[in-house]
Design a protein around this motif. Structure first.
Motif, PDB file in Angstrom:
ATOM      1  N   ILE A 190       0.838  -1.204   0.000  1.00 11.14           N
ATOM      2  CA  ILE A 190       0.000   0.000   0.000  1.00 11.14           C
ATOM      3  C   ILE A 190       0.879   1.263   0.000  1.00 11.14           C
ATOM      4  O   ILE A 190       0.526   2.272  -0.619  1.00 11.14           O
ATOM      5  CB  ILE A 190      -0.991  -0.043   1.189  1.00 11.14           C
ATOM      6  CG1 ILE A 190      -2.020  -1.149   0.909  1.00 11.14           C
ATOM      7  CG2 ILE A 190      -1.673   1.302   1.399  1.00 11.14           C
ATOM      8  CD1 ILE A 190      -2.979  -1.438   2.030  1.00 11.14           C
ATOM      9  N   ASP A 191       2.032   1.185   0.635  1.00 13.33           N
ATOM     10  CA  ASP A 191       2.970   2.316   0.548  1.00 13.33           C
ATOM     11  C   ASP A 191       3.351   2.557  -0.916  1.00 13.33           C
ATOM     12  O   ASP A 191       3.316   3.691  -1.415  1.00 13.33           O
ATOM     13  CB  ASP A 191       4.217   2.009   1.390  1.00 13.33           C
ATOM     14  CG  ASP A 191       5.184   3.190   1.468  1.00 13.33           C
ATOM     15  OD1 ASP A 191       4.729   4.346   1.336  1.00 13.33           O
ATOM     16  OD2 ASP A 191       6.393   2.948   1.691  1.00 13.33           O
ATOM     17  N   ALA A 192       3.697   1.470  -1.616  1.00 11.42           N
ATOM     18  CA  ALA A 192       4.076   1.609  -3.033  1.00 11.42           C
ATOM     19  C   ALA A 192       2.915   2.174  -3.857  1.00 11.42           C
ATOM     20  O   ALA A 192       3.104   3.056  -4.704  1.00 11.42           O
ATOM     21  CB  ALA A 192       4.507   0.249  -3.585  1.00 11.42           C
ATOM     22  N   SER A 194       0.596   4.061  -2.817  1.00 13.40           N
ATOM     23  CA  SER A 194       0.468   5.478  -2.458  1.00 13.40           C
ATOM     24  C   SER A 194       1.503   6.322  -3.217  1.00 13.40           C
ATOM     25  O   SER A 194       1.207   7.440  -3.657  1.00 13.40           O
ATOM     26  CB  SER A 194       0.640   5.626  -0.941  1.00 13.40           C
ATOM     27  OG  SER A 194       0.412   6.936  -0.557  1.00 13.40           O
ATOM     28  N   HIS A 195       2.715   5.793  -3.385  1.00 17.82           N
ATOM     29  CA  HIS A 195       3.729   6.549  -4.144  1.00 17.82           C
ATOM     30  C   HIS A 195       3.261   6.788  -5.584  1.00 17.82           C
ATOM     31  O   HIS A 195       3.383   7.884  -6.122  1.00 17.82           O
ATOM     32  CB  HIS A 195       5.064   5.799  -4.159  1.00 17.82           C
ATOM     33  CG  HIS A 195       5.663   5.644  -2.801  1.00 17.82           C
ATOM     34  ND1 HIS A 195       6.580   4.679  -2.496  1.00 17.82           N
ATOM     35  CD2 HIS A 195       5.456   6.332  -1.660  1.00 17.82           C
ATOM     36  CE1 HIS A 195       6.915   4.782  -1.220  1.00 17.82           C
ATOM     37  NE2 HIS A 195       6.248   5.777  -0.691  1.00 17.82           N
ATOM     38  N   ALA A 196       2.724   5.728  -6.192  1.00 14.99           N
ATOM     39  CA  ALA A 196       2.272   5.870  -7.583  1.00 14.99           C
ATOM     40  C   ALA A 196       1.098   6.843  -7.665  1.00 14.99           C
ATOM     41  O   ALA A 196       1.054   7.718  -8.549  1.00 14.99           O
ATOM     42  CB  ALA A 196       1.881   4.491  -8.136  1.00 14.99           C
ATOM     43  N   VAL A 266      -0.672  13.063   1.368  1.00 10.77           N
ATOM     44  CA  VAL A 266      -0.892  11.769   2.031  1.00 10.77           C
ATOM     45  C   VAL A 266       0.316  11.418   2.904  1.00 10.77           C
ATOM     46  O   VAL A 266       0.181  11.074   4.088  1.00 10.77           O
ATOM     47  CB  VAL A 266      -1.166  10.659   0.981  1.00 10.77           C
ATOM     48  CG1 VAL A 266      -1.363   9.318   1.663  1.00 10.77           C
ATOM     49  CG2 VAL A 266      -2.384  11.020   0.125  1.00 10.77           C
ATOM     50  N   HIS A 267       1.514  11.517   2.338  1.00 11.43           N
ATOM     51  CA  HIS A 267       2.704  11.226   3.135  1.00 11.43           C
ATOM     52  C   HIS A 267       2.885  12.263   4.244  1.00 11.43           C
ATOM     53  O   HIS A 267       3.251  11.923   5.368  1.00 11.43           O
ATOM     54  CB  HIS A 267       3.947  11.153   2.243  1.00 11.43           C
ATOM     55  CG  HIS A 267       4.231   9.766   1.753  1.00 11.43           C
ATOM     56  ND1 HIS A 267       3.386   9.107   0.898  1.00 11.43           N
ATOM     57  CD2 HIS A 267       5.253   8.901   2.003  1.00 11.43           C
ATOM     58  CE1 HIS A 267       3.875   7.895   0.652  1.00 11.43           C
ATOM     59  NE2 HIS A 267       5.016   7.752   1.316  1.00 11.43           N
ATOM     60  N   ALA A 268       2.656  13.536   3.905  1.00  7.19           N
ATOM     61  CA  ALA A 268       2.835  14.596   4.918  1.00  7.19           C
ATOM     62  C   ALA A 268       1.953  14.309   6.136  1.00  7.19           C
ATOM     63  O   ALA A 268       2.379  14.467   7.280  1.00  7.19           O
ATOM     64  CB  ALA A 268       2.467  15.945   4.321  1.00  7.19           C
ATOM     65  N   ALA A 284      -0.492   3.960   7.395  1.00  4.84           N
ATOM     66  CA  ALA A 284      -0.874   5.366   7.555  1.00  4.84           C
ATOM     67  C   ALA A 284      -1.278   5.952   6.200  1.00  4.84           C
ATOM     68  O   ALA A 284      -2.315   6.617   6.074  1.00  4.84           O
ATOM     69  CB  ALA A 284       0.295   6.156   8.159  1.00  4.84           C
ATOM     70  N   ASN A 285      -0.490   5.660   5.174  1.00  7.30           N
ATOM     71  CA  ASN A 285      -0.825   6.170   3.835  1.00  7.30           C
ATOM     72  C   ASN A 285      -2.140   5.575   3.336  1.00  7.30           C
ATOM     73  O   ASN A 285      -2.965   6.274   2.739  1.00  7.30           O
ATOM     74  CB  ASN A 285       0.280   5.823   2.823  1.00  7.30           C
ATOM     75  CG  ASN A 285       1.578   6.540   3.128  1.00  7.30           C
ATOM     76  OD1 ASN A 285       1.571   7.599   3.744  1.00  7.30           O
ATOM     77  ND2 ASN A 285       2.682   5.957   2.703  1.00  7.30           N
ATOM     78  N   GLY A 286      -2.324   4.284   3.585  1.00  8.77           N
ATOM     79  CA  GLY A 286      -3.535   3.613   3.119  1.00  8.77           C
ATOM     80  C   GLY A 286      -4.792   4.144   3.793  1.00  8.77           C
ATOM     81  O   GLY A 286      -5.847   4.255   3.163  1.00  8.77           O
TER      82      GLY A 286
HETATM   83 ZN    ZN Z   1       6.098   5.989   1.505  1.00  9.02          ZN
END
Ligand code: ZN
Ligand code: NAP
Length: 373
Positions: A190-192, A194-196, A266-268, A284-286
């Motif tokens: 889910i982190d990946a 979120s990056h995309a 989202v990351h912030a 957290a991002n998800g």
């Molecule tokens: Zn990340």
């Protein structure tokens, strides 16, 4: 003006570390290996690196104390070891934590930089060469110029960006991920994702990053049903090498995306959840990603469409529902905490990266929708 820059050589495939041991020799005669405390020694990655170094008669020392969400102190300690041991280059093995810590070590080892200046990223000398062997598929750190560290001075996680900490080479062997527990597999995937997604939200998005981001989203969403099934059956057996390889590839290209675009709100917002609530970075991002998209759905329909189309979705609510299916009870927070987190997030550079810039009140609303208040 748009640009694309990603100088890391990527070598991938089963057994790629040992089969390409000559690659290490180009960086010197003594290495420092940087890992977390445990996983590298059981998933085969550490043994392979040692074998590759032995084949090339390269000496090494080991720093194996990197914790999750690594601290600035850890980065300075490792840099000191690299200097004391007079190593020529660093090999980072592990998830984003050891790779990021090693990147910071590589920069500190060649520069006199005090903690207060570290996150400016402006150092006189190039970092020591770094080779990365990722064992999670999430951060994309193997293809970025970022090192994210726990920044106790600001009570958050902060990113250090410097072109010389792009790994020189990254070895991608999905067999190291076969030991990755289900929860970490889900959170890192889910982190990946979120990056995309954030790469498409960013004002720095370009045709190249957009193509990579779309491909990454398609690949990750394609394997999410297998992850969900594994979660529902509480059985990781179905996540075979091929699925691991798809995730490793997708997360690497999502790293290539954020290397160009940076991350966004989202990351912030996620950093405070990790710093204060110890919520895993990917989780957290998800929790936040779908709600952020919902907040811009009316203002930037084309952007949201570009993100949802490769997921075969029509509205942000569908993404929220998908993310929710991965997360059991959501963390409990107070309004006062969320106000504080919103205040911290709104002053970050990530916010300026957003195609539609949220206000502090928008951030508060997103937090409220995403968590259990
Ligand atoms: Zn990340
Ligand atoms: P991680 O913190 O590196 O690792 C999480 C856990 O997984 C650790 O307990 C680790 O054990 C274990 N582990 C790693 N590989 C394993 C394997 N193959 N088998 C079994 N266990 C394994 O997790 P991560 O999500 O990859 O990294 C998160 C960090 O990356 C955060 O600090 C985040 O802010 C940062 N990040 C960086 C970027 C960037 O561009 N640089 C982007 C996004 C996120 P050990 O400790 O024993 O190794």
């Amino acid at each position: 003006m748009k640009q694309y820059y990603m100088p890391t050589k990527i070598i991938s495939g089963r057994n790629c570390v040992v089969a390409n041991s000559h690659v290490f020799k180009a960086y010197g005669n003594k290495a420092m290996i940087v890992t977390g405390r445990y996983s590298a020694k059981v998933n085969g990655s550490y043994d392979d690196v040692i074998q590759a170094l032995a084949q090339e008669k390269i000496e090494y020392c080991l720093y194996d104390k990197v914790m999750s969400n690594p601290t600035v102190a850890c980065a300075y300690e490792g840099a000191m070891m690299a200097k004391d041991e007079a190593v020529d280059f660093i090999i980072a093995i592990g998830g984003g934590s050891p790779i990021d810590a090693a990147k910071a070590m590589a920069l500190i080892a060649t520069n006199e930089v005090i903690e207060a200046d570290l996150f400016k990223g402006t150092c006189k000398n190039e970092a020591m060469p770094l080779i990365a062997v990722p064992t999670t598929a999430g951060t994309g750190s193997e293809a970025t110029q970022y090192a994210i560290l726990t920044n106790d001075l600001l009570e958050t996680k902060s990113g250090l960006a410097n072109g010389s900490i792009f790994p020189k080479v990254s070895f991608l062997d999905a067999s190291y991920m076969m030991t990755l527990p289900l929860e970490i597999t889900i959170n890192t995937s889910i982190d990946a994702l979120s990056h995309a997604v954030e790469g498409l939200i960013s004002i720095k998005s370009s045709p190249v990053s957009e193509a990579l981001a779309t491909k990454s989203i398609e690949a990750i969403v394609g394997v999410l049903p297998a992850l969900l099934e594994a979660k529902q059956q509480d059985h990781i057996g179905g996540l075979d090498f091929e699925i691991r390889e798809v995730l490793l590839y997708a997360s690497m290209i999502a790293g290539m995306v954020i290397a160009q675009t940076g991350t966004t709100a989202v990351h912030a917002m996620g950093y405070s959840l990790t710093y204060f609530k110890d919520i895993d970075h990917g989780r957290a991002n998800g929790l936040l990603m779908g709600h952020y998209l919902k907040s811009i759905e009316d203002k930037a329909p084309n952007t949201v469409h570009k993100i949802l189309a490769p997921m075969h979705m029509k509205c942000a609510d569908e993404l929220i529902a998908l993310m929710d299916s991965f997360f059991d009870d959501k963390e409990v927070v107070t309004i006062e905490e969320l106000e504080m987190y919103s205040g911290k997030a709104i002053v970050t550079g990530n916010i300026n990266n957003c195609g539609v810039k949220p206000t502090k009140e928008d951030l508060l609303d997103i937090y409220k929708a995403a968590l259990n208040v």
